[in-house]
Design a protein around this motif. Structure first.
Motif, PDB file in Angstrom:
ATOM      1  N   LEU A 166       0.834  -1.196   0.000  1.00 19.90           N
ATOM      2  CA  LEU A 166       0.000   0.000   0.000  1.00 19.90           C
ATOM      3  C   LEU A 166       0.872   1.250   0.000  1.00 19.90           C
ATOM      4  N   TYR A 167       1.913   1.262   0.823  1.00 19.89           N
ATOM      5  CA  TYR A 167       2.832   2.403   0.854  1.00 19.89           C
ATOM      6  C   TYR A 167       3.546   2.560  -0.486  1.00 19.89           C
ATOM      7  N   ARG A 168       3.942   1.424  -1.074  1.00 23.61           N
ATOM      8  CA  ARG A 168       4.642   1.473  -2.361  1.00 23.61           C
ATOM      9  C   ARG A 168       3.774   2.111  -3.431  1.00 23.61           C
ATOM     10  N   ASP A 169       2.521   1.704  -3.511  1.00 24.20           N
ATOM     11  CA  ASP A 169       1.642   2.164  -4.584  1.00 24.20           C
ATOM     12  C   ASP A 169       1.192   3.603  -4.400  1.00 24.20           C
ATOM     13  N   ASN A 170       1.384   4.150  -3.214  1.00 22.35           N
ATOM     14  CA  ASN A 170       0.929   5.518  -2.956  1.00 22.35           C
ATOM     15  C   ASN A 170       2.079   6.471  -2.642  1.00 22.35           C
ATOM     16  N   GLY A 171       3.286   6.066  -3.002  1.00 27.39           N
ATOM     17  CA  GLY A 171       4.427   6.970  -2.879  1.00 27.39           C
ATOM     18  C   GLY A 171       4.899   7.221  -1.475  1.00 27.39           C
ATOM     19  N   MET A 172       4.592   6.337  -0.533  1.00 31.14           N
ATOM     20  CA  MET A 172       4.953   6.543   0.870  1.00 31.14           C
ATOM     21  C   MET A 172       6.186   5.711   1.236  1.00 31.14           C
ATOM     22  N   TRP A 173       7.268   5.867   0.478  1.00 33.97           N
ATOM     23  CA  TRP A 173       8.426   5.014   0.706  1.00 33.97           C
ATOM     24  C   TRP A 173       9.109   5.301   2.039  1.00 33.97           C
ATOM     25  N   LYS A 174       8.991   6.528   2.544  1.00 36.29           N
ATOM     26  CA  LYS A 174       9.569   6.830   3.857  1.00 36.29           C
ATOM     27  C   LYS A 174       8.812   6.105   4.964  1.00 36.29           C
ATOM     28  N   LYS A 175       7.494   5.992   4.817  1.00 33.55           N
ATOM     29  CA  LYS A 175       6.706   5.250   5.792  1.00 33.55           C
ATOM     30  C   LYS A 175       7.088   3.771   5.803  1.00 33.55           C
ATOM     31  N   ALA A 176       7.501   3.254   4.654  1.00 33.28           N
ATOM     32  CA  ALA A 176       7.915   1.854   4.585  1.00 33.28           C
ATOM     33  C   ALA A 176       9.119   1.607   5.486  1.00 33.28           C
ATOM     34  N   THR A 177      10.025   2.590   5.563  1.00 35.80           N
ATOM     35  CA  THR A 177      11.184   2.465   6.452  1.00 35.80           C
ATOM     36  C   THR A 177      10.744   2.423   7.907  1.00 35.80           C
ATOM     37  N   ASP A 178       9.816   3.312   8.279  1.00 35.09           N
ATOM     38  CA  ASP A 178       9.312   3.316   9.652  1.00 35.09           C
ATOM     39  C   ASP A 178       8.589   2.017   9.983  1.00 35.09           C
ATOM     40  N   LEU A 179       7.969   1.427   8.972  1.00 32.42           N
ATOM     41  CA  LEU A 179       7.206   0.207   9.199  1.00 32.42           C
ATOM     42  C   LEU A 179       8.117  -0.943   9.625  1.00 32.42           C
ATOM     43  N   VAL A 180       9.338  -0.984   9.078  1.00 28.99           N
ATOM     44  CA  VAL A 180      10.280  -2.033   9.447  1.00 28.99           C
ATOM     45  C   VAL A 180      10.606  -1.950  10.934  1.00 28.99           C
ATOM     46  N   MET A 181      10.820  -0.731  11.426  1.00 37.16           N
ATOM     47  CA  MET A 181      11.114  -0.540  12.849  1.00 37.16           C
ATOM     48  C   MET A 181       9.923  -0.964  13.701  1.00 37.16           C
ATOM     49  N   GLU A 182       8.714  -0.623  13.241  1.00 40.55           N
ATOM     50  CA  GLU A 182       7.513  -1.016  13.985  1.00 40.55           C
ATOM     51  C   GLU A 182       7.392  -2.538  14.068  1.00 40.55           C
ATOM     52  N   MET A 183       7.673  -3.215  12.979  1.00 38.32           N
ATOM     53  CA  MET A 183       7.571  -4.674  12.962  1.00 38.32           C
ATOM     54  C   MET A 183       8.589  -5.310  13.907  1.00 38.32           C
ATOM     55  N   GLN A 184       9.791  -4.753  13.944  1.00 36.18           N
ATOM     56  CA  GLN A 184      10.806  -5.289  14.837  1.00 36.18           C
ATOM     57  C   GLN A 184      10.430  -5.066  16.301  1.00 36.18           C
ATOM     58  N   GLU A 185       9.774  -3.940  16.579  1.00 29.66           N
ATOM     59  CA  GLU A 185       9.367  -3.641  17.956  1.00 29.66           C
ATOM     60  C   GLU A 185       8.289  -4.592  18.457  1.00 29.66           C
ATOM     61  N   VAL A 186       7.346  -4.952  17.571  1.00 27.11           N
ATOM     62  CA  VAL A 186       6.251  -5.834  17.989  1.00 27.11           C
ATOM     63  C   VAL A 186       6.600  -7.303  17.796  1.00 27.11           C
ATOM     64  N   GLY A 187       7.819  -7.580  17.314  1.00 30.79           N
ATOM     65  CA  GLY A 187       8.267  -8.961  17.208  1.00 30.79           C
ATOM     66  C   GLY A 187       7.795  -9.709  15.987  1.00 30.79           C
TER      67      GLY A 187
END
Length: 491
Positions: free
Chosen positions: A201-222
């Protein structure tokens, strides 16, 4: 020539899917007609009495995915013997029918369950919902959700994940945020598949910076990052020109012991070709084959077109020879046909001859290969040949999907035949499919080619009204069309 006549001639008429119309209890749909289920019974009455209920129900479930016709006949025999199938058997049949594109019959089974006093639960609705969403019948899916609420059946994790995936694919950003909000409100956490959808969803809507933040969120929640999530991140960074970040993600992926799959290599090759970095793209292509990965025919179009533009046909021949030496016979056949379509070999260029050549190699013709051939013709604006691929695809019993119809719009667009492109667009809507971002953007390109700038804004507005979020390309075309019209004195 009347453009609507052209589309009617080359494309099957739209599928009509009335929603949950009440039917007699014992009806079955067969090829558009209705026959009584009792007529399907060929078993003698004594055989019905001898066969226990468990045997019928078990066989219906076991054959639903592999031999759907047999399961439906067993259901008819079972009912003729005065027995009633279980809710689990109905769920299997509804899912199988929906996945096969037979949504009308799946709906009929839901009604039959109600008539027999079996209350459909979330599993039955999800089975039908999955089939409708797979066929891009988003409006019918929305109506099914209303019916689900009227019947008092609560939505579960499966329901929301099906919706999130479909809305993300269709570019319906607001609907996707609504699904995520509902999941959060109900305490349903995203799993790995959900995060993969969110990355797309981020890719298709130009939100590539949010994709970076998403990786950190995933690591935090395990949540463990798998190959699909990494592929989504690589594709996101590549799409918006952040190739250095894409390569970093790729190296991180390999450092963590996750083996790249064909989608990973395709992303890296495609985006490096896009920026003209053919040296690195071909390096990835070689490494992929050295690791025993079967090349995806889709990537051939990108490599051939880019090398062809640069006049590097000798490089293409070397690649082809290397592939044959590595034993990739099937991909080599597709590769040779594609090079021929681009006019290098000159043995044949007609779509029927190309398909015949692939059949001579005993290659199994899949929807993906037909799309690859159509895309090769479409990129060069060869409309008649693109339509011929569509006809050949139908002759093989493969139903054209949204991707194929988008390619047809692109072919007409590239050739400057905007009326034909518009006719195909109308066919998509009449068929009950929901046009995606690619559909609208390609149609906008068709109007840009013929300088119908006022139509560009109309298509853009329709895209927004349909709940499909415009991508960067669509916004840029709208801006260019608006500026041009202002310069021409048209407001």
């Amino acid at each position: 020539m009347d453009v609507h006549y052209l589309v009617r001639r080359h494309i099957q008429p739209p599928l009509q899917l009335p929603f949950l119309q009440p039917l007699p209890l014992r009806c079955r749909f067969r090829g558009g007609g209705v026959t009584l289920s009792v007529a399907c019974c060929s078993t003698a009455a004594n055989d019905h009495q001898e066969r226990p209920w468990e045997s019928y129900d078990r066989d219906i479930q076991s054959h639903a995915s592999s031999d759907l016709s047999r399961s439906l006949h067993l259901l008819a025999d079972m009912q003729a013997a005065g027995m009633r199938a279980s809710a689990a058997a109905y769920a299997r049949l509804i899912r199988a029918l929906a996945r096969a594109g037979r949504a009308l019959e799946a709906e009929a089974l839901l009604l039959e369950m109600r008539h027999q006093g079996i209350h459909p639960d979330a599993a039955h609705y999800n089975a039908l919902l999955e089939g409708l969403l797979a066929r891009a019948h988003l409006r019918l899916a929305d109506r099914l959700l209303l019916q689900m609420a009227d019947d008092g059946v609560p939505r579960n994790r499966r329901t929301y994940m099906l919706l999130l995936d479909a809305y993300a694919r269709a570019g319906r950003l607001e609907d996707s945020w609504w699904v995520l909000g509902e999941m959060k409100r109900r305490g349903i956490r995203l799993d790995t598949a959900g995060y993969t959808t969110l990355v797309r969803l981020y890719r298709d809507n130009g939100m590539w910076k949010k994709a970076t933040d998403l990786v950190m969120e995933m690591q935090e929640v395990g949540v463990r990052l798998d190959v699909k999530i990494y592929n989504g991140l690589i594709d996101t960074f590549g799409k918006y020109g952040q190739l250095a970040d894409a390569r970093k993600v790729f190296e991180k992926m390999r450092a963590e012991g996750i083996k790249p799959d064909i989608a990973t290599w395709n992303c890296l090759i495609r985006w490096h070709c896009r920026v003209g970095n053919m040296k690195r793209a071909l390096r990835y292509f070689a490494v992929m084959q050295e690791e025993g990965m079967y090349p995806d025919p889709k990537i051939f179009v990108t490599i051939i077109s880019r090398l062809g533009e640069q006049g590097k046909w000798d490089e293409l021949k070397r690649l082809f020879d290397k592939m044959k030496n590595r034993g990739f016979k099937d991909s080599g056949a597709v590769y040779a046909v594609l090079v021929d379509i681009y006019g290098q070999y000159g043995h044949f260029r007609d779509a029927r001859e190309c398909v015949a050549a692939l059949k001579a190699e005993k290659l199994r013709l899949t929807p993906s290969i037909f799309c690859v051939l159509a895309n090769a013709y479409a990129q060069q604006g060869l409309c008649e040949q693109t339509v011929s691929v569509l006809q050949l695809m139908e002759a093989e019993g493969i139903e054209p999907n949204l991707v194929m119809l988008n390619l047809l719009i692109n072919a007409f667009s590239t050739a400057g035949r905007h009326l034909e492109a518009l006719a195909v667009f109308q066919h998509i809507k009449d068929s009950g499919m929901s046009p995606d971002v690619v559909t609208y953007t390609t149609l906008m390109k068709a109007f840009m080619r013929v300088k119908r700038f006022e139509k560009v804004s109309e298509v853009y507005n329709e895209m927004e009204r349909a709940g499909c979020t415009p991508d960067r390309k669509a916004r840029e075309m709208l801006h260019d069309a608006t500026v041009t019209m202002e310069q021409m004195g048209c407001y």
